[in-house]
Every structure is written in C-alpha cells, then in structure tokens.
Design an enzyme around this catalytic site. Structure first.
Site, PDB file in Angstrom:
ATOM      1  N   GLN A 294       0.826  -1.206   0.000  1.00 58.79           N
ATOM      2  CA  GLN A 294       0.000   0.000   0.000  1.00 58.79           C
ATOM      3  C   GLN A 294       0.865   1.262   0.000  1.00 58.79           C
ATOM      4  O   GLN A 294       0.645   2.202   0.766  1.00 58.79           O
ATOM      5  CB  GLN A 294      -0.939  -0.009   1.196  1.00 58.79           C
ATOM      6  CG  GLN A 294      -2.145  -0.906   1.028  1.00 58.79           C
ATOM      7  CD  GLN A 294      -3.117  -0.394  -0.026  1.00 58.79           C
ATOM      8  OE1 GLN A 294      -3.190   0.794  -0.326  1.00 58.79           O
ATOM      9  NE2 GLN A 294      -3.878  -1.301  -0.623  1.00 58.79           N
ATOM     10  N   SER A 295       1.841   1.292  -0.884  1.00 60.73           N
ATOM     11  CA  SER A 295       2.784   2.412  -0.945  1.00 60.73           C
ATOM     12  C   SER A 295       2.147   3.681  -1.503  1.00 60.73           C
ATOM     13  O   SER A 295       1.686   3.713  -2.650  1.00 60.73           O
ATOM     14  CB  SER A 295       3.981   2.023  -1.816  1.00 60.73           C
ATOM     15  OG  SER A 295       4.789   3.138  -2.100  1.00 60.73           O
TER      16      SER A 295
END
Length: 349
Positions: free
Chosen positions: A75-76
């Site tokens: 979930q960058s």
C-alpha cells in the site's frame, strides 16, 4: 537556499494550507495543534511524495528517461504518486511492491493505492517480504535497460538527496507561512519512514536558523536505525544544497514507540487517532504513516510532554487512499465502540 538551480517540474499544489485544529486541541486539553496539509499537494489525492517527485522527475527528464522504476510496500503512497506523476508527464512507470505485512486480505492487496497504481497505467510486480528491495530495484532496472529502455530509478519513498530537496523547500514554505500569520511554532511533528521527509525538513529548518525542534514518529525501523538513516540523508542533502555542516546529530530525533507489531500493521491507538481526526476535524489520515504519527502526537500530549501554551504543527504526509485497503481493521463502527472512541474522544482526560 536557492532551489531554482535544481531541475524541477512544478506540478504540486503549493503552498499547502497551514490550519488550526481547534476541536482536537480542545479534546486533548493540551497545546494548540496546527496541521500542515501536505495531503493536499495534488496528483492522485496528494501526499508528501509529490514535493519530492517535482525534483526527482525533473532529474529523470534531464537524463532522457522514458521509464521510471521504483519500489515500496503493497500500500505504498509513494508508488501511487510516482505512477500519477509519470502519467502526467507521459513517462512509463514500473513498480516493485514488497509484501511487508503478510496480509491475505483482498482489499489490502488490490484496493486503495494498488488499485490506483494500475489505474494510472503503471506495471506492477510483487516481491515477498524481507527482500532486498534496493537490490531488486537495480536488477529490474538493468533488465529494462537491456531491452533498450532509458531507465531512471527512484528509491523507496523518493528518499535520496534529490527527493529530500522537496522538504528542505517545504521548511522554508512553512516558516514563511508562520511569519505571515504571526505564529510562533514551538515544534513540528510528523510520521517518519524512509527518512526523506524528515531529513529534508531538518536541513531546511537548520539552514534558515528557524530554531524549531522537529520530531519524527517512526513507523518502521528501531530508533537507532531510523535516526541514523535520517542523519546520513540529511548530511547528503545539506551537501547537495551547498550548506554542509548545518545539521548536527542532536538535531535528528525520532520516537519509535508507536510502530506496534510492524510496518503497515495499524495499532489500536493508530486507528483511534484516525477516528479522532475524522470525527473532530473532518481530516483523513492513513493507517501506515500519518495515523501512527498522530497516535504518537496524541499520546505525548496526554502524557503532558507538550505544554499547553505551545503551538504544535502536525505535518500531514497524506496517504488516506490506503484506508480503502484497511476497512476490515475498523470493523465498520463496532471498532469505535470497542476502542471507546465514539463519544469519549471528546474528553480531555
């Protein structure tokens, strides 16, 4: 500091707002809390990486790149903003995502930032947790170069001296805003991870002799490692800016008491902080960075470590789109009751 001598693509929505959070301040019964809205920098819901990418992507263009390759966790926020920036500039983007949490949740693995990575047209590959992502990044980049692509690599978080320029510049922006508002800032608090935001801020604050302490709330590494990473990057950034020696080791302070079980795994206090900001101020935090940063801020205030007459600026690093990958963590309302953060969040004790 003369930033115009560095290549830059001006796409961020700047300056971002500096606003008081009066309801949160009253609820905590402590110092007056302000928020620097770097969640509003533009490009795919915004976030702190956009400031860094203005310098990084300009360097990519200067080097003739037709492909940017970067890496981050599943979930960058950085990956999503890089994909958006590349799309805006007509440059291809390839992303390496590392599974740092081991989550099998479909939302976590395909919604939120991951969905937007694909929506912006980036190609994505997955890597197991614990991989040497810097090494993997170079291997993948060389594979593309062998195919004739002109590749520009961006480290995780955009955290190198070029990227950190964005936050050295942000320090000047923030202090100028405070001066215009006749606001004496007593300290700045923010979430710190890949080190670029904190390193850039420290360099900027020290170079203009702002005399404002900066506290990074760690989200991943133990304190010695986090502070070492930030300090080393600050030294390199100061050298790049032409002001070596402005940062001392004592200027780098990180508190890593709020990491919990690990990177990307929200703590109950993180989730409560997210709910407090949402219900009291209408502001969305994320479960990986800003939520843990806010949890640290709230706890330190409740412990009396920040006096009631201080003005504290919380720098919001963005990332709220990741909330859609963590919906199960909140329990759709039941969670609030379990944490006692429905009505009790309005109390000062």
């Amino acid at each position: 500091m003369h930033f115009s001598r560095f290549p830059r693509v001006y796409l961020a929505h700047l300056p971002t707002a500096l606003e008081p959070m009066d309801q949160l301040s009253r609820a905590l019964g402590g110092p007056r809390i302000w928020i620097k809205r770097d969640d509003c920098t533009g490009l795919s819901t915004g976030g702190n990486k956009t400031r860094k990418l203005e310098f990084l992507m300009a360097e990519a263009v200067a080097q003739g790149a037709d492909l940017v390759v970067t890496q981050g966790a599943t979930q960058s926020n950085h990956a999503r903003q890089t994909a958006a920036f590349a799309a805006r500039m007509g440059i291809d983007c390839h992303i390496l995502l590392e599974d740092r949490t081991g989550s099998k949740d479909a939302n976590y693995n395909s919604n939120g930032n991951v969905f937007l990575d694909h929506l912006h047209g980036a190609s994505v590959e997955r890597h197991p947790g614990g991989s040497d992502m810097d090494a993997e990044l170079e291997v993948v980049a060389e594979t593309f170069r062998a195919r004739g692509r002109k590749v520009y690599t961006i480290p995780g978080g955009g955290s190198n001296p070029t990227g950190a320029l964005g936050y050295a510049n942000a320090a000047m922006e923030l202090v100028q805003q405070a001066n215009t508002m006749d606001l004496k800032i007593d300290r700045i608090v923010h979430a710190t991870g890949s080190a670029g935001t904190q390193a850039g801020l420290i360099v900027g604050l020290k170079a203009i002799n702002a005399a404002i302490p900066l506290l990074g709330i760690g989200v991943r590494a133990p304190r010695p490692k986090q502070e070492e990473n930030v300090y080393n990057l600050a030294l390199a950034t100061a050298e790049k800016l032409g002001c070596p020696g402005v940062v001392g080791r004592e200027d780098v302070v990180a508190n890593t008491d709020y990491v919990g079980e690990g990177y990307g795994i929200p703590t109950p206090e993180c989730l409560q902080a997210i709910e407090m900001f949402a219900r009291l101020e209408g502001i969305l935090l994320d479960p990986v960075y800003s939520g843990k940063g806010a949890a640290g801020l709230i706890d330190l205030i409740r412990k009396g470590e920040m006096s009631g007459d201080e003005n504290i600026v919380f720098l919001h690093t963005g990332g709220a789109v990741a909330l859609f990958g963590y919906t199960d963590a909140f329990g759709y309302g039941d969670h609030a009751d379990a944490l006692g953060c429905d009505k009790p969040i309005m109390q000062t004790a």
